[in-house]
Design a protein around this motif. Structure first.
Motif, short mmCIF file in Angstrom:
data_model
loop_
_atom_site.label_atom_id
_atom_site.label_comp_id
_atom_site.label_asym_id
_atom_site.label_seq_id
_atom_site.Cartn_x
_atom_site.Cartn_y
_atom_site.Cartn_z
N PRO A 95 -4.92 11.00 -2.23
CA PRO A 95 -3.80 10.81 -3.76
C PRO A 95 -2.75 11.29 -3.71
CG PRO A 95 -6.16 11.81 -4.15
CD PRO A 95 -5.39 12.10 -2.45
N GLY A 150 1.94 2.89 -2.84
CA GLY A 150 1.93 3.66 -4.05
C GLY A 150 3.02 3.57 -5.42
N PHE A 195 -7.34 11.04 -10.28
CA PHE A 195 -7.37 10.04 -9.28
C PHE A 195 -8.85 9.40 -8.45
CE2 PHE A 195 -4.01 12.99 -8.83
CZ PHE A 195 -2.40 11.84 -8.69
N ARG A 198 -9.58 2.97 -2.34
CA ARG A 198 -8.65 2.49 -1.76
C ARG A 198 -7.52 3.74 -2.15
NH1 ARG A 198 -8.06 -2.75 -3.46
NH2 ARG A 198 -6.11 -1.86 -5.15
N THR A 199 -7.60 4.95 -3.00
CA THR A 199 -6.86 6.18 -3.31
C THR A 199 -7.60 7.01 -1.68
OG1 THR A 199 -7.46 6.00 -4.99
CG2 THR A 199 -6.24 7.93 -4.56
N ARG A 247 1.06 -0.80 0.20
CA ARG A 247 -0.17 0.01 -0.01
C ARG A 247 0.90 1.10 -0.02
NH1 ARG A 247 -4.64 -0.92 1.14
NH2 ARG A 247 -5.26 -3.29 0.81
N PHE A 283 -5.27 7.82 -11.55
CA PHE A 283 -4.79 7.05 -10.48
C PHE A 283 -5.73 6.02 -10.24
CE2 PHE A 283 -0.97 10.25 -11.28
CZ PHE A 283 -0.31 9.25 -11.60
N ASP A 284 -6.09 4.71 -10.18
CA ASP A 284 -7.03 4.01 -9.82
C ASP A 284 -6.67 3.27 -8.75
OD1 ASP A 284 -9.72 2.85 -9.23
OD2 ASP A 284 -9.54 2.30 -11.48
N ASN A 285 -6.75 3.62 -7.36
CA ASN A 285 -6.61 2.51 -5.87
C ASN A 285 -5.26 2.75 -5.92
OD1 ASN A 285 -9.02 1.76 -5.35
ND2 ASN A 285 -9.31 0.35 -6.36
N THR A 286 -4.28 3.68 -6.91
CA THR A 286 -3.25 4.09 -6.49
C THR A 286 -2.66 5.35 -5.97
OG1 THR A 286 -2.74 2.33 -8.02
CG2 THR A 286 -1.20 3.07 -7.99
N HIS A 287 -1.96 5.52 -5.32
CA HIS A 287 -1.16 7.00 -5.40
C HIS A 287 0.22 7.02 -5.61
CE1 HIS A 287 -0.45 4.87 -1.11
NE2 HIS A 287 0.45 5.33 -1.29
#
Length: 546
Positions: A513, A465, A505, A509-510, A463, A481-485
């Motif tokens: 961001p 990113g 974003f 889970r983001t 987690r 950015f999909d579920n990613t930061h």
């Protein structure tokens, strides 16, 4: 009575269907040895064909067949060149794929018009999967002058041990059922190394070589891993085209590419194309599909890689110099597919720290349009070197575009480069955090553009990113950015001139961001964050102008 040594010869010219040299001697002279010199001496200067009837045709002394004459051997005809003597053919020779050269003397094909096709069977190759056919293949290669020609391989299984190839030769299989099988314990099947000790014209750089419609077969299932055993060994060669070949069951590498390194001379490799090939490691108990230690100009396009690489080996394609004088530049890896790949990274361009800065800087690398379908055990794309890029550093010109990278351990890692573009890729379902730059202060990324990518479900295990270490002139624009930061780390050098513009974003889970470690060094007046869409949390912790 006709000369018995001419028995069974026929001579055809453009003006006649059958010329008067059709000489046959009956009775007991039928078994007399015939001298090829007598036939050639009567041909004259007109274009024509000499047909040799079944039986042995002796060459007791050096003999040159002029370019105006074609030799055609009937079934059962053979040429016996005496030991220490040479038969040189300047014109074409035609014969079926059976043994036609029986003596221990030399045969030289020196055609300056057109290309001579030879078969390894002319020197006794069996292709039965049991006989060692190394001698026959090497004799065929050595028969070509510098003018070269075509070595045509009928379907079969040929046992091979480090056959040396010369310049201007094409090795063509009838189909991929023409199998060159690595002999037990052999270093390779075929090599361009001029110093391998078997090939004539040693020491010279090899040029203009082609391999087409062949299968190179190793024995990893029965003999196991051996890191430095490869199927095709390319060293000190330029203009090599490997097209529509299979490389199966390699113990080390499918294809190995390097320079010839000897005291007082280095022969770099250059201009290599590998296209439409299959690399199947069978059981992932090998090193790499392709290892490149030294090459200036290589394209690996539209190939399929599967089942390669032990966990402690690099991966499917590895560019990794051994010395600072090695050349790694002008690279294209495009349109390839990767399935079930082990090792560190599927595609790696790695300049080890022990090598240091290369004498010829890494430059012009394109990794585009590839599909990496991982199993979560290896990384996706790796481009890295130990370098602190600055204003006077030469740009590396790295392009990573249009790739699909799925289910890898770490989607990508890019560090120590200046002038990289990551555009239009899809990275998804990866366990650990991708890296931009690295956690050491003597490594950074400079002037890198990250545009139009989709980053989905990255770093699902830890987690973190996308981890950004020391960077200068790093731009994120028009990405999803999909579920990613983004996380700007405190390790490494400062993050300066960071631009995050027009990105989206999203995803539950983001939670934040754009995140930042405590202790991260940056300069808010140099950074810019603007025009982004936040479908959820809009927390941005990197100080910047807005």
């Amino acid at each position: 009575m006709p000369n018995s040594r001419l028995q069974g010869a026929a001579f055809l010219t453009a003006a006649f269907v059958w010329c008067s040299l059709m000489l046959v001697c009956p009775g007991p002279l039928q078994s007399a040895q015939r001298d090829l010199r007598d036939v050639i001496g009567t041909t004259g200067a007109s274009p024509g064909t000499v047909m040799l009837a079944p039986g042995s045709w002796f060459v007791p002394d050096d003999l040159e067949v002029p370019g105006n004459i074609k030799l055609r051997l009937s079934a059962g005809a053979a040429i016996d060149v005496a030991a220490g003597r040479t038969l040189t053919l300047h014109g074409p020779l035609e014969a079926r794929a059976a043994r036609i050269f029986t003596g221990s003397g030399n045969v030289v094909f020196d055609r300056r018009r057109g290309k001579q096709r030879v078969y390894p069977q002319w020197w006794g190759a069996k292709g039965d999967g049991r006989t060692d056919d190394t001698f026959a293949f090497q004799a065929a290669v050595n028969a070509f002058s510098d003018a070269g020609g075509e070595l045509y391989v009928p379907d079969g299984i040929y046992i091979m041990d480090s056959v040396g190839i010369k310049s201007n030769i094409a090795v063509i299989g009838r189909s991929r059922r023409a199998i060159l099988k690595q002999k037990k314990g052999a270093g390779c099947c075929v090599t361009t190394n001029p110093d391998n000790g078997k090939v004539k014209s040693p020491g010279r750089k090899r040029r203009n070589i082609r391999f087409n419609h062949l299968t190179f077969r190793g024995a990893v299932e029965s003999e196991g891993f051996s890191e430095f055993k490869m199927l095709l060994d390319i060293r000190g060669a330029s203009g090599v085209n490997i097209e529509k070949c299979n490389f199966v069951g390699f113990r080390g590498d499918g294809v190995y590419i390097d320079a010839v390194k000897a005291p007082g001379r280095i022969l770099h490799s250059s201009g290599i194309t590998i296209s439409g090939c299959l690399f199947d490691g069978v059981n992932r108990d090998n090193r790499n599909g392709i290892s490149v230690i030294d090459c200036d100009g290589i394209a690996i396009v539209k190939c399929l890689f599967m089942n390669t690489s032990r966990p402690d080996m690099p991966g499917a394609i590895d560019f990794e110099p051994d010395y600072r004088y090695d050349i790694i530049r002008n690279i294209m890896v495009s349109g390839d597919r990767f399935e079930n790949i082990g090792g560190g990274y599927v595609i790696a361009v790695s300049i080890p720290g022990a090598v240091g800065r290369l004498d010829h800087p890494l430059e012009n690398v394109e990794i585009s349009g590839n599909h990496i379908l991982g199993d979560g055990t290896s990384g996706g794309i790796y481009v890295g070197q130990t370098q602190l890029a600055g204003g006077k550093t030469q740009p590396n010109n790295i392009l990573i575009s249009g790739n699909i990278v799925q289910n890898t351990k770490r989607a990508f890692m890019v560090f120590g480069v200046k002038g990289a573009v990551m555009a239009g890729n899809v990275f998804e379902d990866c366990a650990l955090d991708p890296y931009i730059s690295y956690s050491q202060k003597n490594i950074n990324v400079m002037n890198m553009k990250v545009t139009g990518n989709t980053f989905k479900d990255l770093s699902v295990k830890n987690r973190v990113g996308i981890a950004v270490f020391g960077a200068s002139g790093l731009e994120f624009r028009n990405n999803v950015f999909d579920n990613t930061h983004l996380l700007f780390r405190r390790h490494g050098g400062p993050d300066d001139y960071i631009s995050i513009v027009n990105n989206t974003f999203k995803g539950p889970r983001t939670t934040a961001p754009v995140q930042r470690d405590i202790g991260n060094v940056t300069y808010s007046g140099h950074n810019r964050i603007a025009g982004n869409t936040f479908l959820g949390n809009d927390t941005v912790l990197l100080p910047a102008e807005r």
